[in-house]
Design a protein around this motif. Structure first.
Motif, PDB file in Angstrom:
ATOM      1  N   UNK A  68       0.815  -1.218   0.000  1.00 54.79           N
ATOM      2  CA  UNK A  68       0.000   0.000   0.000  1.00 54.79           C
ATOM      3  C   UNK A  68       0.842   1.260   0.000  1.00 54.79           C
ATOM      4  N   UNK A  69       1.900   1.269   0.800  1.00 49.02           N
ATOM      5  CA  UNK A  69       2.803   2.421   0.808  1.00 49.02           C
ATOM      6  C   UNK A  69       3.465   2.602  -0.555  1.00 49.02           C
ATOM      7  N   UNK A  70       3.820   1.507  -1.191  1.00 46.02           N
ATOM      8  CA  UNK A  70       4.402   1.557  -2.529  1.00 46.02           C
ATOM      9  C   UNK A  70       3.391   2.138  -3.521  1.00 46.02           C
ATOM     10  N   UNK A  71       2.123   1.746  -3.373  1.00 41.80           N
ATOM     11  CA  UNK A  71       1.068   2.273  -4.254  1.00 41.80           C
ATOM     12  C   UNK A  71       0.883   3.775  -4.040  1.00 41.80           C
ATOM     13  N   UNK A  72       0.964   4.221  -2.790  1.00 41.48           N
ATOM     14  CA  UNK A  72       0.895   5.667  -2.531  1.00 41.48           C
ATOM     15  C   UNK A  72       2.062   6.374  -3.206  1.00 41.48           C
ATOM     16  N   UNK A  73       3.247   5.854  -3.008  1.00 37.96           N
ATOM     17  CA  UNK A  73       4.441   6.475  -3.578  1.00 37.96           C
ATOM     18  C   UNK A  73       4.410   6.474  -5.097  1.00 37.96           C
ATOM     19  N   UNK A  74       3.755   5.500  -5.694  1.00 34.59           N
ATOM     20  CA  UNK A  74       3.667   5.432  -7.154  1.00 34.59           C
ATOM     21  C   UNK A  74       2.981   6.669  -7.734  1.00 34.59           C
ATOM     22  N   UNK A  75       2.198   7.347  -6.928  1.00 34.54           N
ATOM     23  CA  UNK A  75       1.549   8.572  -7.381  1.00 34.54           C
ATOM     24  C   UNK A  75       2.532   9.668  -7.761  1.00 34.54           C
ATOM     25  N   UNK A  76       3.772   9.565  -7.268  1.00 31.63           N
ATOM     26  CA  UNK A  76       4.788  10.566  -7.637  1.00 31.63           C
ATOM     27  C   UNK A  76       5.105  10.530  -9.118  1.00 31.63           C
ATOM     28  N   UNK A  77       4.853   9.410  -9.762  1.00 38.37           N
ATOM     29  CA  UNK A  77       5.139   9.268 -11.191  1.00 38.37           C
ATOM     30  C   UNK A  77       3.895   9.516 -12.051  1.00 38.37           C
ATOM     31  N   UNK A  78       2.815   9.946 -11.444  1.00 39.70           N
ATOM     32  CA  UNK A  78       1.569  10.172 -12.181  1.00 39.70           C
ATOM     33  C   UNK A  78       1.708  11.306 -13.189  1.00 39.70           C
ATOM     34  N   UNK A  79       0.947  11.214 -14.259  1.00 41.06           N
ATOM     35  CA  UNK A  79       0.868  12.312 -15.221  1.00 41.06           C
ATOM     36  C   UNK A  79       0.026  13.458 -14.681  1.00 41.06           C
ATOM     37  N   UNK A  80      -0.708  13.218 -13.612  1.00 44.75           N
ATOM     38  CA  UNK A  80      -1.618  14.208 -13.040  1.00 44.75           C
ATOM     39  C   UNK A  80      -0.894  15.133 -12.061  1.00 44.75           C
ATOM     40  N   UNK A  81      -0.998  16.431 -12.316  1.00 43.85           N
ATOM     41  CA  UNK A  81      -0.443  17.418 -11.387  1.00 43.85           C
ATOM     42  C   UNK A  81      -1.075  17.272 -10.006  1.00 43.85           C
ATOM     43  N   UNK A  82      -2.380  17.018  -9.980  1.00 50.48           N
ATOM     44  CA  UNK A  82      -3.078  16.897  -8.701  1.00 50.48           C
ATOM     45  C   UNK A  82      -2.545  15.711  -7.901  1.00 50.48           C
ATOM     46  N   UNK A  83      -2.422  14.567  -8.532  1.00 46.57           N
ATOM     47  CA  UNK A  83      -1.934  13.378  -7.815  1.00 46.57           C
ATOM     48  C   UNK A  83      -0.528  13.631  -7.287  1.00 46.57           C
ATOM     49  N   UNK A  84       0.340  14.196  -8.116  1.00 45.11           N
ATOM     50  CA  UNK A  84       1.711  14.461  -7.652  1.00 45.11           C
ATOM     51  C   UNK A  84       1.722  15.465  -6.503  1.00 45.11           C
ATOM     52  N   UNK A  85       0.866  16.470  -6.550  1.00 49.44           N
ATOM     53  CA  UNK A  85       0.801  17.454  -5.461  1.00 49.44           C
ATOM     54  C   UNK A  85       0.298  16.811  -4.172  1.00 49.44           C
ATOM     55  N   UNK A  86      -0.677  15.927  -4.279  1.00 50.73           N
ATOM     56  CA  UNK A  86      -1.189  15.228  -3.098  1.00 50.73           C
ATOM     57  C   UNK A  86      -0.092  14.360  -2.485  1.00 50.73           C
ATOM     58  N   UNK A  87       0.613  13.610  -3.313  1.00 52.19           N
ATOM     59  CA  UNK A  87       1.699  12.761  -2.810  1.00 52.19           C
ATOM     60  C   UNK A  87       2.776  13.616  -2.147  1.00 52.19           C
ATOM     61  N   UNK A  88       3.134  14.720  -2.780  1.00 51.64           N
ATOM     62  CA  UNK A  88       4.152  15.608  -2.202  1.00 51.64           C
ATOM     63  C   UNK A  88       3.701  16.112  -0.837  1.00 51.64           C
ATOM     64  N   UNK A  89       2.431  16.449  -0.707  1.00 54.57           N
ATOM     65  CA  UNK A  89       1.904  16.922   0.570  1.00 54.57           C
ATOM     66  C   UNK A  89       1.929  15.808   1.614  1.00 54.57           C
TER      67      UNK A  89
END
Length: 168
Positions: A68-89
């Motif tokens: 699950x943690x790996x799946x959360x971290x995978x959001x850093x590679x998303x094409x979505x600005x929103x997903x990457x911003x959420x992961x960064x937060x």
């Protein structure tokens, strides 16, 4: 790669964006503090609910939590600005002053929170970012549930989650 290695393998601060991708937006001005809090705590809530035993649902192993943690971290590679911003937060959050799950961890608590997030996304997010975010959140639960032995109650959990996220 273990989830812990993924979490420590890249620094969110100062790391150049992946090839061809923009860095996460520097502002969350499009969202109120409450809305941004919903968006940034839902992925953790989903992870905890998927990993926790519930009525008829089996307990998960530590390995499933790491998936699950790996799946959360995978959001850093998303094409979505929103997903990457959420992961960064999520990764920038000072864990000593906040709870990553927002205090709600049970599967029963998820549908109303998911519906509130969907309403925020309808009002504020680009449709592509909204879809990417909702699919990413669902993928966290799917990966946790599939990390162990398949169980019919997991599919019901995933179906309810998908419904609440407006994906079905």
């Amino acid at each position: 790669m273990l989830a812990a290695e993924v979490l420590m393998s890249h620094s969110l601060a100062g790391e150049p964006p992946s090839a061809g991708r923009r860095a996460a937006p520097l502002t969350t001005a499009g969202y109120s503090t409450r809305e941004w809090g919903l968006l940034t705590t839902l992925p953790g809530r989903v992870l905890v609910a998927a990993a926790s035993p519930g009525p008829g649902r089996p307990a998960r192993t530590v390995a499933a939590g790491l998936v699950g943690l790996d799946a959360l971290a995978a959001g850093r590679a998303s094409d979505s600005d929103l997903v990457r911003a959420v992961v960064a937060t999520i990764y920038a959050r000072d864990d000593s002053s906040t709870t990553p799950t927002g205090g709600l961890a049970g599967a029963a608590d998820l549908p109303p929170v998911c519906r509130a997030v969907v309403r925020v996304l309808r009002r504020r997010a680009d449709p592509a970012d909204s879809a990417a975010y909702r699919q990413w959140v669902e993928s966290v639960a799917v990966r946790v549930c599939r990390a162990g032995d398949p169980d019919p109650t997991d599919q019901r959990f995933l179906d309810r989650l998908g419904d609440a996220l407006g994906l079905r």
